[in-house]
Design an enzyme around this catalytic site. Structure first.
Site, PDB file in Angstrom:
ATOM      1  CG  ASP A 126      -0.250  -0.316   2.512  1.00 51.73           C
ATOM      2  OD1 ASP A 126      -0.855  -1.005   3.362  1.00 51.73           O
ATOM      3  OD2 ASP A 126       0.895   0.115   2.691  1.00 51.73           O
ATOM      4  CG  ASP A 177       3.856  -3.137   5.738  1.00 49.38           C
ATOM      5  OD1 ASP A 177       3.673  -2.080   5.086  1.00 49.38           O
ATOM      6  OD2 ASP A 177       2.975  -3.706   6.407  1.00 49.38           O
ATOM      7  CB  THR A 186      -0.603 -10.593   4.756  1.00 40.68           C
ATOM      8  OG1 THR A 186       0.373 -11.258   3.939  1.00 40.68           O
ATOM      9  CG2 THR A 186      -1.360  -9.600   3.897  1.00 40.68           C
ATOM     10  CG  ASP A 187      -2.852 -11.478   9.568  1.00 36.11           C
ATOM     11  OD1 ASP A 187      -4.064 -11.505   9.323  1.00 36.11           O
ATOM     12  OD2 ASP A 187      -2.255 -10.480   9.987  1.00 36.11           O
TER      13      ASP A 187
HETATM   14  N1  SAM Z   1      -0.127  -2.541   6.656  1.00 34.25           N
HETATM   15  C1  SAM Z   1      -1.083  -3.614   6.494  1.00 34.25           C
HETATM   16  C2  SAM Z   1      -0.976  -4.716   7.512  1.00 34.25           C
HETATM   17  O1  SAM Z   1      -0.015  -4.780   8.256  1.00 34.25           O
HETATM   18  O2  SAM Z   1      -1.914  -5.548   7.525  1.00 34.25           O
HETATM   19  C3  SAM Z   1      -0.920  -4.213   5.186  1.00 34.25           C
HETATM   20  C4  SAM Z   1       0.432  -4.741   4.970  1.00 34.25           C
HETATM   21  S1  SAM Z   1       0.744  -4.942   3.345  1.00 34.25           S
HETATM   22  C5  SAM Z   1      -0.698  -4.651   2.476  1.00 34.25           C
HETATM   23  C6  SAM Z   1       0.873  -6.692   3.334  1.00 34.25           C
HETATM   24  C7  SAM Z   1       1.521  -7.083   2.057  1.00 34.25           C
HETATM   25  O3  SAM Z   1       2.371  -8.201   2.222  1.00 34.25           O
HETATM   26  C8  SAM Z   1       0.477  -7.480   1.021  1.00 34.25           C
HETATM   27  O4  SAM Z   1       0.448  -6.486   0.017  1.00 34.25           O
HETATM   28  C9  SAM Z   1       0.981  -8.831   0.506  1.00 34.25           C
HETATM   29  O5  SAM Z   1       0.822  -8.963  -0.892  1.00 34.25           O
HETATM   30  C10 SAM Z   1       2.439  -8.777   0.912  1.00 34.25           C
HETATM   31  N2  SAM Z   1       3.103 -10.086   0.992  1.00 34.25           N
HETATM   32  C11 SAM Z   1       2.621 -11.232   1.514  1.00 34.25           C
HETATM   33  N3  SAM Z   1       3.527 -12.222   1.387  1.00 34.25           N
HETATM   34  C12 SAM Z   1       4.624 -11.678   0.765  1.00 34.25           C
HETATM   35  C13 SAM Z   1       5.885 -12.188   0.344  1.00 34.25           C
HETATM   36  N4  SAM Z   1       6.219 -13.470   0.553  1.00 34.25           N
HETATM   37  N5  SAM Z   1       6.757 -11.338  -0.264  1.00 34.25           N
HETATM   38  C14 SAM Z   1       6.429 -10.034  -0.466  1.00 34.25           C
HETATM   39  N6  SAM Z   1       5.238  -9.480  -0.099  1.00 34.25           N
HETATM   40  C15 SAM Z   1       4.344 -10.315   0.513  1.00 34.25           C
END
Ligand code: SAM
Length: 279
Positions: free
Chosen positions: A89, A159, A161-162
């Site tokens: 984001d 940063d 996701t879960d």
């Molecule tokens: N700030 C918010 C939170 O903490 O929930 C959103 C965080 S950000 C949107 C989470 C991002 O992590 C997502 O856009 C997702 O696509 C990304 N993500 C998940 N697994 C990943 C990976 N292995 N490598 C890079 N990005 C990843």
């Protein structure tokens, strides 16, 4: 889950949920990785969800993005090269470029659909991508760190996701070991570490795994984040060859740039765990 005027996220297994009153859904895209939706809400501005989970709202995102970026960047003596894993984001990127010492920021986000949605609906976050120091890569952060040159970064911000799906590997000792190798001496890692109320065991495991990966000092900062599960969130820091609790600017009341949540006294307070967490 959306009934006619409310978006509700049920906090799995916690017998609780959050609902935000919405006007309409304005974006709905199924990427190869997740469903990206954006809603226009009555009181929280735009809301982005990934696979039905709240990721960011215009009203409260500043708390999370400031507390993910600034404790780590002020803990480092002079951060120049920064890596953001995830953060599609672009809110974290916006905070990183406020630091004049930063010369290069690599943002490695798995899913370009998230950043595309930010470009369309969250211009105040996405604008950070026009900074000449910012470089965006749409690929897996796990592989990126595994291939990174040793000592090529000063700060790594996770940063994610879960810890489920493609983000699960971002919470492993192997990944932290690769981060440790990619950091130069004096390097600092910060990873979003979920809710102190709901996920204290995960925070404990992350601190243990960071130490096992070679970080000599770890610490967790916690803060309110009303649209995330329990309304209480955390970021866990790992220091390579240094302290995770000493930081620059502790003697200055305000940071050298505009923030809406972060300042030195709050950073110091956030490092002091609640009694049940300390035990
Ligand atoms: N700030 C918010 C939170 O903490 O929930 C959103 C965080 S950000 C949107 C989470 C991002 O992590 C997502 O856009 C997702 O696509 C990304 N993500 C998940 N697994 C990943 C990976 N292995 N490598 C890079 N990005 C990843």
């Amino acid at each position: 889950m959306l009934d006619d005027t409310w978006y509700t996220e049920q906090w799995a297994g916690e017998g609780s949920a959050i609902s935000l009153e919405v006007k309409e859904k304005i974006h709905d895209f199924q990427s190869p990785y997740q469903r990206v939706e954006v809603f226009d809400t009555t009181r929280f501005g735009k809301l982005m969800t990934l696979d039905g989970l709240v990721m960011v709202t215009e009203r409260d995102e500043f708390v999370y993005h400031e507390m993910l970026a600034h404790p780590a960047l002020f803990t480092h003596a002079a951060p120049r090269r920064v890596l953001i894993i995830g953060g599609g984001d672009c809110g974290t990127l916006r905070e990183v470029i406020k630091h004049d010492s930063v010369e290069q920021v690599d943002m490695v986000e798995l899913d370009q659909a998230v950043t595309d949605a930010a470009a369309e609906h969250f211009p105040s976050l996405h604008a950070a991508t026009f900074d000449p120091r910012a470089r965006l890569y749409f690929q897996d952060g796990i592989a990126w760190v595994a291939d990174a040159e040793p000592g090529s970064y000063d700060v790594i911000l996770i940063d994610s996701t879960d810890p489920v799906g493609p983000a699960q590997g971002l919470f492993s000792v192997d990944f932290y070991r690769n981060c440790h190798r990619a950091l130069a001496s004096g390097g600092v890692l910060a990873a979003q570490s979920e809710s102190p109320l709901f996920h204290a065991d995960l925070i404990r495991a992350m601190q243990r795994d960071l130490k096992a990966a070679g970080f000599n000092d770890v610490a967790t900062v916690d803060f309110p984040q009303c649209t995330y599960p329990s309304g209480w969130w955390s970021v866990t820091l790992g220091a390579r060859d240094g302290s995770a609790t000493a930081f620059r600017g502790e003697d200055t009341a305000q940071p050298p740039f505009a923030t809406r949540y972060y300042h030195a006294a709050r950073h110091r307070g956030a490092l002091t765990p609640a009694r049940f967490l300390a035990e």
